[in-house]
Motif scaffolding. Structure first.
Motif, mmCIF file in Angstrom:
data_model
loop_
_atom_site.group_PDB
_atom_site.id
_atom_site.type_symbol
_atom_site.label_atom_id
_atom_site.label_comp_id
_atom_site.label_asym_id
_atom_site.label_seq_id
_atom_site.Cartn_x
_atom_site.Cartn_y
_atom_site.Cartn_z
ATOM 1 N N PRO A 76 0.824 -1.216 0.000
ATOM 2 C CA PRO A 76 0.000 0.000 0.000
ATOM 3 C C PRO A 76 0.855 1.262 0.000
ATOM 4 C CG PRO A 76 0.067 -0.956 2.191
ATOM 5 C CD PRO A 76 0.770 -1.922 1.291
ATOM 6 N N LYS A 77 0.325 2.303 -0.571
ATOM 7 C CA LYS A 77 0.999 3.598 -0.555
ATOM 8 C C LYS A 77 0.701 4.289 0.775
ATOM 9 C CE LYS A 77 1.182 8.067 -2.968
ATOM 10 N NZ LYS A 77 2.637 8.160 -2.889
ATOM 11 N N ALA A 78 1.739 4.682 1.470
ATOM 12 C CA ALA A 78 1.562 5.348 2.762
ATOM 13 C C ALA A 78 1.045 6.766 2.553
ATOM 14 C CB ALA A 78 2.886 5.389 3.518
ATOM 15 N N GLN A 79 0.053 7.134 3.331
ATOM 16 C CA GLN A 79 -0.525 8.468 3.247
ATOM 17 C C GLN A 79 -0.563 9.114 4.629
ATOM 18 O OE1 GLN A 79 -4.370 7.906 1.445
ATOM 19 N NE2 GLN A 79 -3.535 7.492 -0.591
ATOM 20 N N ARG A 80 -0.468 10.429 4.627
ATOM 21 C CA ARG A 80 -0.492 11.185 5.883
ATOM 22 C C ARG A 80 -1.915 11.228 6.438
ATOM 23 N NH1 ARG A 80 2.730 16.792 6.870
ATOM 24 N NH2 ARG A 80 4.385 15.285 6.469
ATOM 25 N N LEU A 81 -2.043 11.112 7.759
ATOM 26 C CA LEU A 81 -3.345 11.257 8.398
ATOM 27 C C LEU A 81 -3.921 12.631 8.091
ATOM 28 C CD1 LEU A 81 -2.734 9.806 11.996
ATOM 29 C CD2 LEU A 81 -4.177 8.795 10.216
ATOM 30 N N ALA A 82 -5.216 12.683 7.805
ATOM 31 C CA ALA A 82 -5.902 13.964 7.683
ATOM 32 C C ALA A 82 -6.101 14.555 9.071
ATOM 33 C CB ALA A 82 -7.249 13.753 7.000
ATOM 34 N N PRO A 83 -6.215 15.860 9.191
ATOM 35 C CA PRO A 83 -6.462 16.461 10.510
ATOM 36 C C PRO A 83 -7.689 15.827 11.165
ATOM 37 C CG PRO A 83 -5.939 18.166 8.912
ATOM 38 C CD PRO A 83 -6.088 16.893 8.129
ATOM 39 N N GLY A 84 -7.535 15.393 12.406
ATOM 40 C CA GLY A 84 -8.637 14.805 13.150
ATOM 41 C C GLY A 84 -8.895 13.349 12.844
ATOM 42 N N GLN A 85 -8.088 12.749 11.990
ATOM 43 C CA GLN A 85 -8.321 11.351 11.618
ATOM 44 C C GLN A 85 -7.756 10.407 12.677
ATOM 45 O OE1 GLN A 85 -6.738 10.348 7.792
ATOM 46 N NE2 GLN A 85 -7.468 8.227 7.866
ATOM 47 N N LYS A 86 -8.524 9.414 13.036
ATOM 48 C CA LYS A 86 -8.103 8.405 14.003
ATOM 49 C C LYS A 86 -7.027 7.523 13.386
ATOM 50 C CE LYS A 86 -10.267 5.001 17.095
ATOM 51 N NZ LYS A 86 -11.578 4.369 17.427
ATOM 52 N N PRO A 87 -5.928 7.274 14.101
ATOM 53 C CA PRO A 87 -4.869 6.447 13.520
ATOM 54 C C PRO A 87 -5.343 5.013 13.296
ATOM 55 C CG PRO A 87 -4.076 7.634 15.461
ATOM 56 C CD PRO A 87 -5.564 7.774 15.445
ATOM 57 N N PRO A 88 -4.803 4.360 12.285
ATOM 58 C CA PRO A 88 -5.075 2.929 12.139
ATOM 59 C C PRO A 88 -4.490 2.175 13.332
ATOM 60 C CG PRO A 88 -3.951 3.824 10.209
ATOM 61 C CD PRO A 88 -3.857 4.850 11.281
ATOM 62 N N GLN A 89 -4.971 0.972 13.566
ATOM 63 C CA GLN A 89 -4.337 0.098 14.549
ATOM 64 C C GLN A 89 -3.425 -0.857 13.793
ATOM 65 O OE1 GLN A 89 -4.331 -0.136 18.118
ATOM 66 N NE2 GLN A 89 -2.580 -1.328 17.379
ATOM 67 N N PHE A 90 -2.125 -0.576 13.847
ATOM 68 C CA PHE A 90 -1.164 -1.449 13.185
ATOM 69 C C PHE A 90 -0.815 -2.624 14.090
ATOM 70 C CE2 PHE A 90 -0.273 2.666 11.113
ATOM 71 C CZ PHE A 90 -0.402 2.270 9.788
ATOM 72 N N VAL A 91 -0.656 -3.797 13.484
ATOM 73 C CA VAL A 91 -0.147 -4.984 14.170
ATOM 74 C C VAL A 91 0.929 -5.589 13.280
ATOM 75 C CG1 VAL A 91 -0.682 -7.200 15.242
ATOM 76 C CG2 VAL A 91 -2.433 -5.400 15.174
ATOM 77 N N VAL A 92 2.102 -5.829 13.851
ATOM 78 C CA VAL A 92 3.203 -6.436 13.100
ATOM 79 C C VAL A 92 3.488 -7.822 13.664
ATOM 80 C CG1 VAL A 92 5.593 -6.245 12.348
ATOM 81 C CG2 VAL A 92 4.223 -4.162 12.658
ATOM 82 N N PHE A 93 3.337 -8.838 12.835
ATOM 83 C CA PHE A 93 3.765 -10.194 13.170
ATOM 84 C C PHE A 93 5.100 -10.427 12.478
ATOM 85 C CE2 PHE A 93 -0.822 -10.364 13.670
ATOM 86 C CZ PHE A 93 -0.972 -11.075 14.865
ATOM 87 N N SER A 94 6.102 -10.842 13.240
ATOM 88 C CA SER A 94 7.442 -11.001 12.678
ATOM 89 C C SER A 94 8.028 -12.333 13.128
ATOM 90 C CB SER A 94 8.342 -9.844 13.117
ATOM 91 O OG SER A 94 8.368 -9.737 14.540
ATOM 92 N N TRP A 95 8.958 -12.837 12.315
ATOM 93 C CA TRP A 95 9.502 -14.178 12.515
ATOM 94 C C TRP A 95 11.022 -14.133 12.495
ATOM 95 C CZ3 TRP A 95 5.837 -17.789 13.596
ATOM 96 C CH2 TRP A 95 4.522 -17.458 13.274
ATOM 97 N N ASP A 96 11.660 -14.574 13.567
ATOM 98 C CA ASP A 96 13.124 -14.574 13.667
ATOM 99 C C ASP A 96 13.709 -15.817 13.011
ATOM 100 O OD1 ASP A 96 12.717 -12.324 15.152
ATOM 101 O OD2 ASP A 96 13.783 -13.011 16.933
ATOM 102 N N GLY A 97 14.787 -15.624 12.256
ATOM 103 C CA GLY A 97 15.482 -16.747 11.651
ATOM 104 C C GLY A 97 14.652 -17.522 10.660
ATOM 105 N N ALA A 98 13.807 -16.835 9.900
ATOM 106 C CA ALA A 98 12.826 -17.494 9.050
ATOM 107 C C ALA A 98 13.474 -18.453 8.051
ATOM 108 C CB ALA A 98 12.009 -16.442 8.304
ATOM 109 N N GLY A 99 13.002 -19.693 8.052
ATOM 110 C CA GLY A 99 13.432 -20.705 7.100
ATOM 111 C C GLY A 99 12.374 -21.798 7.029
ATOM 112 N N GLU A 100 12.295 -22.480 5.906
ATOM 113 C CA GLU A 100 11.334 -23.574 5.747
ATOM 114 C C GLU A 100 12.029 -24.901 6.019
ATOM 115 O OE1 GLU A 100 7.434 -25.052 3.980
ATOM 116 O OE2 GLU A 100 8.192 -23.642 5.465
ATOM 117 N N ASP A 101 11.553 -25.630 7.015
ATOM 118 C CA ASP A 101 12.093 -26.946 7.307
ATOM 119 C C ASP A 101 10.968 -27.968 7.257
ATOM 120 O OD1 ASP A 101 10.708 -26.580 9.664
ATOM 121 O OD2 ASP A 101 12.484 -26.396 10.932
#
Length: 443
Positions: A76-101
Motif C-alpha cells: 500500500p501507498k503510505a498516506q499522511r493522516l488527515a487532521p482529526g483522523q483516528k490512527p489505524p491500529q497497526f499490528v506487526v507479526f514477525s519471525w526470527d530466523g525465518a526458514g522452511e524446514d
C-alpha cells in the motif's frame, strides 16, 4: 530473548535452550515449491513493423541469485493522516530466523497471512542459504571461520526456503535479517561486537542471500529471488536482543531504516540514533502478576522454562499467550492506538501451542475494522509519511490511554482565536470525523 516482569526487563537470558538453537528457528531439511513478462511492438506509419522482441522484466543481479523484477506487489501507498483522523491500529507479526524446514511453518503462516489480508516481516538468517559444505565462507566476528550456533543448511532446505522467500515477497511481505550465526552471551556474543564487526556481519548476511547460486551450484537452475537485497534489506532484529547499540550504529550507514531489537511498552515508536525503534513490547500474562515480551519464546520461558514442558499444560499455556496478546491488542485498539509488535519463531515448542496461539491471534485481530496487519517496512513507510507534530502528540499517550476528548478533537487542527470565539459548529457543518480505516491502503 528476555524475560520481563512488571514492565521492567529482568535481564534473564537463555542462550542455548535447545541444542544449538539459542531460542531461534532451525532450517535444516524441509520442503517447498518454486515460482518467477513482454511488451508490445510498434507500428510503422504505413505498414506494420516487426514486433519488438519480448523484454523480460527480470534483471538478474550478480550471479543471478537475486533479480530486479519491478515494484513489489501488494504494497500500500503510505498516506499522511488527515487532521482529526483516528490512527489505524497497526499490528506487526514477525519471525526470527525465518526458514522452511520439515515442520513447514513458513509456508503455513504465509498462507494464514494471505487468508486474513495480512503481511508480515520474515527475518532471514543468512546461513540458512549457505550449504554445510561451504560453512568456511562464513567468518563470524570473534569466532573461527565456519562456526554457527544455529548450524547451516542442505540443498533441500535451501531450495525450500528460497521458494518461501520468493512467494512471501510476491505476497507483499518483507524479508529482513536476523544476521547469521546467532551468537549470544558474553563469550563472543553479538552484544560484545564492535561497530566494525557488525558491519562485517551485515555484509556477510547480504552476501549469502546475493550469492546462493555460487555457493550451492547444484541449485543454479532455481529461479532467482525476485528482489534486489541491497534495497530490500532495511531492518533487523538481533539475536537474543543483544548488541543493539553497535548494530544500529553500523546499520544506519548501510541502508537500514528501522530496528526491532529493543524492549518497550505499548506506546508510539520514535526514532533512535537515526532509525525507527520498533521494539518488542511488554504485554500481559493472564493470571500472573507480571508482563513479558510479546514473543513466543518469552511466554515459553516464563511458563515451562523448557521447550518440552508438561503436555497436560500445553493447551493452557497456548491460551495464556493468545489471551495475553489479545489483551495487549485491546488496550491499544481502544486506547492510544500504538502499533502492536509481536515476535515469533517457526518452532513447535511445547507441542506447537504457541503457533496455535499466534494463528488464533491473527484470525481474531487482522479482520477487525481499522486494523492493518503489516510488515515493519510498511509501518516505517507510514511513520515517515506522517507530520512529525502528529507523531509527537501520539507519543504523549501512555499504555492504553485514549485521548480524553475525541480523536477528531485531539488530532484536529487548532482553531484560530477568531474561530474559538464563535460556536464550534453551525447547522449543517460537521466536526472533523475520522475517515474509514477499513482495508489495507494507508491513510
Amino acid at each position: 530473548m528476555m524475560a520481563a516482569t512488571k514492565r521492567i526487563v529482568m535481564g534473564v537470558m537463555a542462550t542455548a535452550l535447545v541444542a544449538g538453537l539459542a531460542g531461534c528457528t532451525g532450517s535444516g531439511a524441509g520442503s517447498g515449491a518454486a515460482g518467477a513478462g513482454a511488451e508490445k511492438g510498434a507500428n510503422g506509419p504505413k505498414e506494420e513493423a516487426p514486433a519488438a522482441a519480448p523484454k523480460s522484466k527480470v534483471q538478474l543481479i550478480g550471479d543471478g541469485s537475486t533479480a530486479f523484477t519491478g515494484t513489489q506487489p501488494k504494497t500500500p501507498k503510505a498516506q499522511r493522516l488527515a487532521p482529526g483522523q483516528k490512527p489505524p491500529q497497526f499490528v506487526v507479526f514477525s519471525w526470527d530466523g525465518a526458514g522452511e524446514d520439515s515442520q513447514k511453518l513458513f509456508s503455513h503462516f504465509r498462507g494464514v497471512a494471505k487468508k486474513h489480508n495480512a503481511t508480515m516481516t520474515y527475518f532471514l538468517s543468512g546461513v540458512y542459504l549457505l550449504p554445510e559444505e561451504k560453512r568456511h565462507l562464513y567468518n563470524p566476528p570473534q569466532h573461527s571461520p565456519g562456526r554457527s550456533d544455529i548450524g547451516f543448511n542442505d540443498s533441500k532446505g535451501i531450495r525450500d526456503t528460497l521458494a518461501e522467500l520468493r512467494a512471501a515477497w510476491k505476497d507483499g511481505n518483507e524479508i529482513g535479517t536476523h544476521f547469521n550465526g546467532h551468537f549470544c552471551g558474553k563469550d563472543g556474543g553479538v552484544g560484545t561486537w564492535s561497530v566494525e564487526e557488525w558491519k562485517s556481519e551485515i555484509r556477510q548476511a547480504k552476501s549469502f542471500v546475493q550469492s546462493w547460486k555460487s555457493n550451492a551450484p547444484e541449485l543454479k537452475a532455481e529461479a532467482p529471488l525476485p528482489f534486489d537485497y541491497e534495497k530490500e534489506l532495511v531492518g533487523a532484529r538481533t539475536p537474543c536482543l543483544e548488541g543493539q547499540e553497535n548494530m544500529v550504529a553500523a546499520a544506519r550507514t548501510m541502508g537500514f531504516r528501522y530496528d526491532s531489537s529493543g524492549v518497550d511498552n505499548q506506546v508510539w515508536p520514535k526514532k533512535k540514533n537515526g532509525l525507527w525503534d520498533l521494539p518488542l513490547q511488554l504485554v500481559p500474562v493472564p493470571g500472573r502478576a507480571f508482563e513479558t515480551l510479546s514473543m513466543d519464546y518469552n511466554f515459553m520461558f516464563n511458563q515451562s522454562g523448557t521447550t518440552k514442558g508438561d503436555p497436560a499444560k500445553h493447551e493452557y499455556w497456548g491460551n495464556q499467550m493468545r489471551d495475553g496478546l489479545l489483551q495487549a491488542f485491546d488496550r491499544s485498539y481502544n486506547g492510544n492506538r500504538a502499533p502492536l509488535i509481536i515476535g515469533n519463531h517457526f518452532e513447535s515448542w511445547n507441542g506447537g501451542t504457541y503457533m496455535r496461539a499466534i494463528e488464533e491471534t491473527i484470525k481474531k485481530v487482522c479482520p477487525k475494522k481499522g486494523v492493518r496487519c503489516v510488515s515493519f517496512r510498511q509501518l516505517a513507510d507510514w511513520l515517515d509519511a506522517q507530520d512529525p507534530a502528529t507523531l509527537a502528540k501520539l507519543a504523549t499517550l501512555g499504555v492504553g490511554e485514549a485521548p480524553k476528548e475525541s480523536w477528531a478533537s485531539y488530532l484536529g487542527p487548532k482553531p484560530s482565536g477568531k474561530q474559538a470565539a464563535g460556536p464550534a459548529t453551525t447547522r449543517g457543518e460537521a466536526e472533523p470525523a475520522a475517515q474509514s480505516q477499513g482495508g489495507r491502503s494507508a491513510g
